[in-house]
Design an enzyme around this catalytic site. Structure first.
Site, mmCIF file in Angstrom:
data_model
loop_
_atom_site.group_PDB
_atom_site.id
_atom_site.type_symbol
_atom_site.label_atom_id
_atom_site.label_comp_id
_atom_site.label_asym_id
_atom_site.label_seq_id
_atom_site.Cartn_x
_atom_site.Cartn_y
_atom_site.Cartn_z
ATOM 1 N N LYS A 1 -25.098 -31.586 -14.016
ATOM 2 C CA LYS A 1 -25.587 -31.547 -15.402
ATOM 3 C C LYS A 1 -25.385 -32.919 -16.019
ATOM 4 C CE LYS A 1 -25.095 -29.312 -19.868
ATOM 5 N NZ LYS A 1 -24.530 -30.453 -20.611
ATOM 6 N N SER B 1 -20.813 -31.126 -15.911
ATOM 7 C CA SER B 1 -20.880 -31.845 -17.165
ATOM 8 C C SER B 1 -19.701 -32.772 -17.381
ATOM 9 C CB SER B 1 -21.022 -30.833 -18.310
ATOM 10 O OG SER B 1 -21.557 -31.429 -19.446
ATOM 11 N N GLN C 1 -25.229 -32.695 -25.236
ATOM 12 C CA GLN C 1 -25.748 -31.914 -26.354
ATOM 13 C C GLN C 1 -25.066 -32.313 -27.658
ATOM 14 O OE1 GLN C 1 -25.138 -30.330 -23.209
ATOM 15 N NE2 GLN C 1 -27.319 -30.797 -23.073
#
Length: 477
Positions: free
Chosen positions: A326, A301, A330
């Site tokens: 990833k 991420s 979010q």
């Protein structure tokens, strides 16, 4: 009302405020009901009136919220209860209230890995491999790690009583620990001197609230110490706040450089550009600094955003293994019941427009670690003889194999080759002769792992990065 937050994290990662109202009434404001029969209301009433297993409306609402997030099929979109939301936010904060000890679970037992330096746990005399038996007189047997941590946590300044079993002494110990705010450090650094070169090592464990501030403090220290270049280690870094990684990338790139793109559900791309640090002299020194990034499959991420930003802009060379992969962002949004929805709302792309989701970022130079480097030092105990079978035996077999002992099985069955390897290991370690795995055997096994992993010479990826950086500095490339 709390503002929504953008972050990138590889752990749990899920719809807008008003969902609770929507679920209880079958519609949102200004929207038509889901169906003329209002099935959500009907299901709620049927369960409340006729279900043999009784639950409250709050539990049903939370179950419905989780279900709505689960339907997305996205492991990073989820509903968080009020307690879970607070715990998640705390995990990214710059400090936590607790006793300051790393705990692991092993075969249903909760073992202290190590107390944090100068923490309440260390001051209370808690030692590595102590087993937590009771918390405030409550036995922890059969509980989950989450339940244990909730027992230990509490308000700052209050005390918690722990009953510990100390295997090294074969006795129970009672300690009282006063809870305190434990600083959450996400950046560590040191200078590496080799062959006339000074290389600054910077390890980033995650991208938390204060990571950018820590990064600047450590990089200034490295520059003042004469660092010629940086090795940036994001191995095992699960991600964190997007704004933090943006500031770190911004210290190494020129102002206005695109370090990532955000893409919404309609395919609209928004470039994210760097901002220069306020100190021009510091900024100029940082931009001249050569860099290598160390990554592995645990780099996810936000740490992948950093790798992609620096590589695509020609600012860093990547060594290690392919990263996690990833590529979503979010956003957390508060709900009226105190919980939160964490929802994947955007994709992120590298500056070259690549979406790395499910693929990861490939290293420029692939390097795997030695087999012993990735094996944890587990708090294994017990006594095993030839013919026994179990997880502890399998763990010992893997360690012995990584140490170079001849092992034909690693499935947990104590066979003849394991017997001979154990006997040889005991002789090599000056233990009492024998062919059994016992407390002394496992203690020596842990010691060998700890010593091996503590020696940076055994970190093959780091040594490769140092060698590459010395060559780059020597040749000016």
């Amino acid at each position: 009302m709390r503002m929504s937050r953008f972050f990138l994290l590889a752990a749990v990662a899920a719809v807008a405020g008003g969902l609770v109202y929507f679920i209880l009434n079958g519609k949102g404001e200004g929207q038509e009901p889901i169906s003329e029969q209002n099935p959500i209301d009907e299901a709620h009433d049927l369960i409340m009136e006729r279900a043999v297993h009784r639950v409250g409306t709050d539990e049903l609402v939370e179950g419905a919220l989780r279900g709505m997030a689960d339907v997305l099929g996205d492991p990073y979109s989820t509903y968080l209860t009020k307690e879970e939301a607070a715990e998640h936010e705390e995990s990214l904060s710059d400090e936590r209230v607790g006793i300051g000890a790393e705990i692991t679970e092993s075969r249903g037992r909760f073992i202290i890995v190590a107390p944090v330096r100068n923490s309440p746990a260390e001051k209370a005399g808690i030692l590595p491999y102590d087993e937590i038996v009771r918390v405030d007189a409550e036995r922890v047997e059969g509980r989950t790690m989450k339940e244990l941590l909730r027992l230990i946590k509490g308000k700052e300044g209050t005390s918690v009583a722990l009953t510990l079993f100390r295997p090294e002494e074969g006795r129970h110990v009672e300690v009282s620990v006063k809870r305190a705010a434990i600083p959450q450090k996400t950046v560590e650094s040191r200078l590496i001197e080799q062959d006339g070169y000074t290389i600054g090592y910077l390890g980033l464990s995650m991208f938390g609230e204060k990571t950018a501030e820590e990064w600047e403090t450590h990089t200034r220290k490295m520059i003042a110490g004469g660092a010629d270049a940086f090795i940036i280690d994001v191995r095992g870094n699960p991600g964190g706040y997007l704004r933090s990684v943006g500031k770190v990338a911004g210290s190494l790139l020129r102002p206005g450089t695109v370090f990532a793109f955000m893409e919404d559900a309609d395919g609209l791309k928004e470039p994210l550009e760097t901002e220069a640090p306020g100190d021009k002299e510091y900024a100029e020194k940082m931009r001249r600094m050569q860099a290598v990034i160390l990554q592995d499959k645990g780099s996810a991420s936000a740490s992948e955003v950093l790798s992609g930003a620096l590589r695509d802009n020609g600012r860093a060379f990547i060594i290690g293994t392919v990263s996690f992969g990833k590529g979503t962002v979010q956003e957390t949004m508060p709900l009226s019941n105190g919980g939160e929805m964490k929802l994947s709302t955007r994709k992120w792309l590298t500056p070259s427009g690549t979406w790395i989701h499910g693929k990861g970022i490939q290293p420029d130079l692939k390097s795997d670690q030695g087999p012993l480097y990735g094996i944890p030092s587990m708090p294994v105990d017990g006594r095993y003889r030839p013919g026994d079978y179990g997880e502890d035996v399998g763990y010992a077999q893997r360690v012995l194999g990584a140490l170079g002992y001849e092992i034909s099985r690693k499935d947990g069955y104590f066979d003849e080759t394991t017997e001979k390897a154990v006997e040889k290991f005991r002789n090599d370690e000056d233990l009492q002769p024998g062919r059994a795995m016992d407390r002394d055997f496992f203690r020596s096994l842990r010691s060998r792992i700890t010593k091996y992993q503590a020696d940076v010479k055994n970190d093959e990826q780091l040594q490769l990065a140092i060698g590459y950086m010395k060559h780059a500095l020597r040749t000016g490339n």
